[in-house]
Design an enzyme around this catalytic site. Structure first.
Site, PDB file in Angstrom:
ATOM      1  N   GLY A  46       9.343   0.741  -0.666  1.00  0.00           N
ATOM      2  CA  GLY A  46      10.513  -0.006  -0.231  1.00  0.00           C
ATOM      3  C   GLY A  46      10.441  -1.469  -0.609  1.00  0.00           C
ATOM      4  O   GLY A  46      11.340  -2.009  -1.261  1.00  0.00           O
ATOM      5  N   MET A 170       5.630   6.995  -2.197  1.00  0.00           N
ATOM      6  CA  MET A 170       4.604   7.596  -1.348  1.00  0.00           C
ATOM      7  C   MET A 170       4.888   9.086  -1.127  1.00  0.00           C
ATOM      8  O   MET A 170       4.022   9.932  -1.300  1.00  0.00           O
ATOM      9  CB  MET A 170       4.542   6.871  -0.001  1.00  0.00           C
ATOM     10  CG  MET A 170       4.240   5.387  -0.109  1.00  0.00           C
ATOM     11  SD  MET A 170       2.615   5.040  -0.791  1.00  0.00           S
ATOM     12  CE  MET A 170       1.592   5.424   0.613  1.00  0.00           C
ATOM     13  N   GLU A 189      15.756  14.387   0.858  1.00  0.00           N
ATOM     14  CA  GLU A 189      15.812  13.078   0.199  1.00  0.00           C
ATOM     15  C   GLU A 189      17.266  12.624   0.120  1.00  0.00           C
ATOM     16  O   GLU A 189      18.119  13.363  -0.371  1.00  0.00           O
ATOM     17  CB  GLU A 189      15.192  13.158  -1.194  1.00  0.00           C
ATOM     18  CG  GLU A 189      15.391  11.943  -2.071  1.00  0.00           C
ATOM     19  CD  GLU A 189      14.907  10.636  -1.450  1.00  0.00           C
ATOM     20  OE1 GLU A 189      15.717   9.699  -1.347  1.00  0.00           O
ATOM     21  OE2 GLU A 189      13.720  10.568  -1.067  1.00  0.00           O
ATOM     22  N   ALA A 236      17.599  12.902   6.275  1.00  0.00           N
ATOM     23  CA  ALA A 236      16.582  13.702   6.963  1.00  0.00           C
ATOM     24  C   ALA A 236      17.021  14.107   8.364  1.00  0.00           C
ATOM     25  O   ALA A 236      16.846  15.267   8.763  1.00  0.00           O
ATOM     26  CB  ALA A 236      15.273  12.917   7.030  1.00  0.00           C
ATOM     27  N   THR A 257       9.730   9.334   5.123  1.00  0.00           N
ATOM     28  CA  THR A 257      10.738   8.315   4.849  1.00  0.00           C
ATOM     29  C   THR A 257      10.144   6.948   5.208  1.00  0.00           C
ATOM     30  O   THR A 257       9.182   6.865   5.981  1.00  0.00           O
ATOM     31  CB  THR A 257      11.993   8.559   5.695  1.00  0.00           C
ATOM     32  OG1 THR A 257      11.619   8.553   7.084  1.00  0.00           O
ATOM     33  CG2 THR A 257      12.646   9.877   5.352  1.00  0.00           C
ATOM     34  N   TYR A 265      14.828   2.328   5.288  1.00  0.00           N
ATOM     35  CA  TYR A 265      15.258   3.611   5.856  1.00  0.00           C
ATOM     36  C   TYR A 265      16.792   3.662   5.855  1.00  0.00           C
ATOM     37  O   TYR A 265      17.452   2.728   6.319  1.00  0.00           O
ATOM     38  CB  TYR A 265      14.714   3.723   7.281  1.00  0.00           C
ATOM     39  CG  TYR A 265      15.031   5.006   8.011  1.00  0.00           C
ATOM     40  CD1 TYR A 265      14.170   6.089   7.948  1.00  0.00           C
ATOM     41  CD2 TYR A 265      16.175   5.125   8.796  1.00  0.00           C
ATOM     42  CE1 TYR A 265      14.433   7.258   8.650  1.00  0.00           C
ATOM     43  CE2 TYR A 265      16.455   6.290   9.500  1.00  0.00           C
ATOM     44  CZ  TYR A 265      15.578   7.355   9.415  1.00  0.00           C
ATOM     45  OH  TYR A 265      15.851   8.511  10.123  1.00  0.00           O
ATOM     46  N   CYS A 402     -10.394  10.388  -6.221  1.00  0.00           N
ATOM     47  CA  CYS A 402     -11.117  11.505  -5.617  1.00  0.00           C
ATOM     48  C   CYS A 402     -11.799  11.002  -4.358  1.00  0.00           C
ATOM     49  O   CYS A 402     -12.405   9.922  -4.366  1.00  0.00           O
ATOM     50  CB  CYS A 402     -12.150  12.050  -6.593  1.00  0.00           C
ATOM     51  SG  CYS A 402     -12.946  13.584  -6.043  1.00  0.00           S
TER      52      CYS A 402
END
Length: 547
Positions: A46, A170, A189, A236, A257, A265, A402
């Site tokens: 964002g 993310m 989404e 959502a 979100t 948002y 990793c």
């Protein structure tokens, strides 16, 4: 504005690879293949910026190019403020980002100061120039859903349906991780363009426009026992409510979100392209819409849990926003870090990353081979490398992540440095990590929620972590606020070391990689966790613990 990409190859633009590596990481964060809004200097999340403004960015670039090998550049919330004479072994860059005095640590104060040009929000790895795109969060997402599978479904997500939200920088890791573990993902989404972007990059398998279609496809693949990821266009809160009303109860429900940030948002009832305008023209109405949407969103998650779904907050502070808005779910919905990730922290295991500064993918594949040889008996590492090599294409500078423990990180880091020295790798490698690590994050609604000794809000550890890494010779260190959950809710630290093949880099890597992760084990041992207490007594643990 010209397109920003990191230099590649062996040619130096700085006075040594220590500075050059940091320059390349900085520019890589703004590569259009991985950055969310490069023209706004936003890498992800964002609002996560790599520099305060374009003037600051240009000054940082110029300063890095001229920085001597015994000088340190200081960055104050994305702005370069000074170069100091230090030592060859000192960090080349030291940062602090978005730090506010606790009483004033609110979004409102931050926005006011940001408008005055006095600060900037770097999230976590954007502000510390360690963002590597989707793969950066993918390993943590993989680890999280693996732990969900181990705890609730006998170690596998096959025939399990996961409902989640958010396909941003993310959240885009979710479909890959879920399907990689054989599960079925329905991801809500609100932005059609984001879904299209994920389709084009093979992050998701299919896009649908109705809840009914999503259900039909998910049920079909569940019956077949095959994985699939479904990008479902819509808000959502609207989607979760409708699914619940239709009696569709997923096996797992979460959300990614950007609920921690009201300016990112998107409330129900408006399109993403309308949100920015409404925030400016009628902020009171926008706030009301935001609160109403959050209430409905959290309420639906609680209802799914009541019906038997495994439900958890995925680190975006949606429970706190729900509480502020009028619905308190803290005692109902756990957060992912304390519920699934914390046991990994006990052993100093966390998100170790390395970036091929050559720009050549073969450098990463070669390190993969070495990693698989070193840890061939660790099924999780083998499965992860096999999965990511098959399913993930590189964006920006080739990189790998990793989850390794304190001993494995130091061992592998020194091997990488030797590979650079011998010429087996075409150029030096940047070694870094996410901020979601054992000693580097204090976040009472995420990593440090419900600590055994009640030390949830103790923020000494990430500050100690940064100072310790500086003392151990990390190339870059920094302390930041607000990553993941927003201003006022977290303090965290970042670090990077450039493995340039030198003897000095050997010392930097051995000391910093051991100390960085071992401090995390000490943090959890100090909090009373038995597993961490056992590890600090092991022969591999080099730090002296004062009980």
């Amino acid at each position: 504005m010209s397109v920003i990409k990191s230099p590649t190859g062996k040619k130096l633009h700085c006075k040594s690879w220590q500075q050059e590596g940091l320059l390349r990481l900085l520019l890589n964060c703004l590569d259009p293949d991985i950055a969310k809004k490069p023209k706004d200097l936003i890498a992800y999340g964002g609002r996560g910026k790599v520099a305060r403004n374009w003037e600051c960015l240009e000054t940082i670039i110029g300063t890095l190019k001229n920085l001597e090998n015994d000088e340190t550049l200081l960055i104050q919330s994305g702005k370069p403020v000074g170069v100091f004479k230090t030592f060859d072994f000192s960090p080349r860059v030291v940062m602090a980002g978005a730090l506010l005095v606790p009483k004033w640590a609110t979004w409102e104060t931050f926005y006011e100061l940001e408008k005055k040009g006095l600060t900037s929000y770097g999230q976590s790895t954007a502000g510390s120039w360690a963002f590597i795109g989707t793969q950066g969060i993918l390993q943590g997402t993989w680890e999280t859903f693996l732990q969900v599978a181990l705890k609730h479904f006998n170690g596998c997500l096959r025939k399990k349906i996961v409902l989640t939200s958010g396909l941003g920088e993310m959240g885009s890791a979710q479909p890959l991780a879920i399907t990689g573990l054989k599960g079925i993902a329905i991801i809500a989404e609100v932005d059609k363009n984001v879904i299209k972007k994920r389709l084009l990059s093979n992050v998701i398998d299919i896009m649908v426009f109705s809840v009914e279609d999503a259900i039909d496809i998910a049920v079909e693949y569940k019956e077949r026992g095959e994985p699939i990821s479904i990008g479902l266009l819509g808000n959502a809160a609207d989607i979760y409510e409708k699914l619940f009303e239709m009696g569709f109860i997923p096996d797992v429900v979460t959300d990614q979100t950007p609920a921690h940030d009201r300016k990112s948002y998107i409330p129900s009832g408006i399109l993403p392209e309308e949100a920015s305008s409404l925030r400016e023209t009628d902020p009171v109405k926008y706030e009301e819409m935001f609160r109403n949407t959050i209430i409905r969103h959290v309420k639906a998650m609680v209802e799914f849990k009541d019906k038997g779904s495994v439900v958890f907050e995925y680190g975006n502070n949606i429970r706190e926003q729900g509480k502020i808005s009028g619905i308190d779910a803290f005692n109902i919905i756990p957060n992912f870090a304390s519920e699934y990730i914390r046991p990994l922290f006990f052993e100093g295991r966390g998100p170790f990353r390395w970036v091929a500064l050559s720009g050549d993918p073969e450098d990463i594949y070669r390190t993969d081979e070495v990693l698989l040889t070193l840890f061939k008996n660790d099924r999780k590492i083998v499965d992860w490398i096999d999965f990511v090599e098959k399913r993930f294409s590189f964006h920006g500078l080739p990189s790998r992540v990793c989850w390794l423990n304190f001993y494995e990180r130091a061992l592998f880091g020194k091997i990488i440095n030797e590979m650079v020295k011998s010429g087996e790798l075409k150029a030096p490698v940047a070694i870094t990590r996410d901020h979601m690590d054992a000693a580097s994050m204090a976040s009472p609604y995420r990593e440090t929620e419900n600590m055994k000794d009640g030390s949830d809000a103790i923020a000494d550890w990430p500050v100690l972590n940064a100072m310790l890494n500086a003392g151990c010779g990390a190339t870059l260190v920094g302390v930041f606020q607000g990553g993941g959950v927003g201003i006022g809710y977290s303090i965290h630290s970042g670090m990077t070391i450039i493995a340039d093949g030198s003897k000095e880099a050997d010392f930097r890597l051995e000391r910093a990689l051991q100390a960085d992760a071992q401090l995390g084990v000490i943090r959890y041992a100090d909090a009373g966790y038995d597993k961490a207490k056992e590890i600090v007594k092991s022969t591999l643990f080099t730090a002296k613990v004062i009980s």
